[in-house]
Scaffold this motif. Sequence first.
Motif, mmCIF file in Angstrom:
data_model
loop_
_atom_site.group_PDB
_atom_site.id
_atom_site.type_symbol
_atom_site.label_atom_id
_atom_site.label_comp_id
_atom_site.label_asym_id
_atom_site.label_seq_id
_atom_site.Cartn_x
_atom_site.Cartn_y
_atom_site.Cartn_z
ATOM 1 N N ASP A 181 0.920 -1.225 -0.025
ATOM 2 C CA ASP A 181 -0.053 0.033 -0.104
ATOM 3 C C ASP A 181 0.839 1.381 0.015
ATOM 4 N N ASP A 182 2.053 1.224 0.763
ATOM 5 C CA ASP A 182 2.904 2.265 0.713
ATOM 6 C C ASP A 182 3.590 2.586 -0.534
ATOM 7 N N ALA A 183 3.878 1.812 -1.083
ATOM 8 C CA ALA A 183 4.464 1.755 -2.607
ATOM 9 C C ALA A 183 3.548 2.449 -3.396
ATOM 10 N N VAL A 184 2.486 1.765 -3.464
ATOM 11 C CA VAL A 184 1.452 2.641 -4.580
ATOM 12 C C VAL A 184 1.224 3.989 -4.196
ATOM 13 N N LYS A 185 0.857 4.253 -2.731
ATOM 14 C CA LYS A 185 0.510 5.608 -2.473
ATOM 15 C C LYS A 185 1.862 6.446 -2.887
ATOM 16 N N GLU A 186 3.132 6.049 -2.742
ATOM 17 C CA GLU A 186 4.142 6.815 -3.437
ATOM 18 C C GLU A 186 4.143 7.012 -4.803
#
Length: 88
Positions: free
Chosen positions: A29-34
Amino acid sequence: MPITKSAKKALRGSAKKHVFNVRRKKKLDDAVKEVKKVATKAEKAAAMKSLSLAYKAIDKAAKGGLIKKGTADRKKSRLAAMVRKATA
């Protein structure tokens, strides 16, 4: 609560896997948000770097069974299209 010995072992294993899966899902999720955040700024180099990290997180999640292969492919495709559109 489990009663049999094997059920107790299964519960312990399940708890360990749960922690691992939660951690992997958070990274995904963090990678996609970034990627989404960087894509809005239209910085091509940063977007490509974050896209690469997102691909890695997505592939690991699919490999571990956290998400299905088709879901992983769809996520990667949509992220790539977003970056392509934002940096064009």
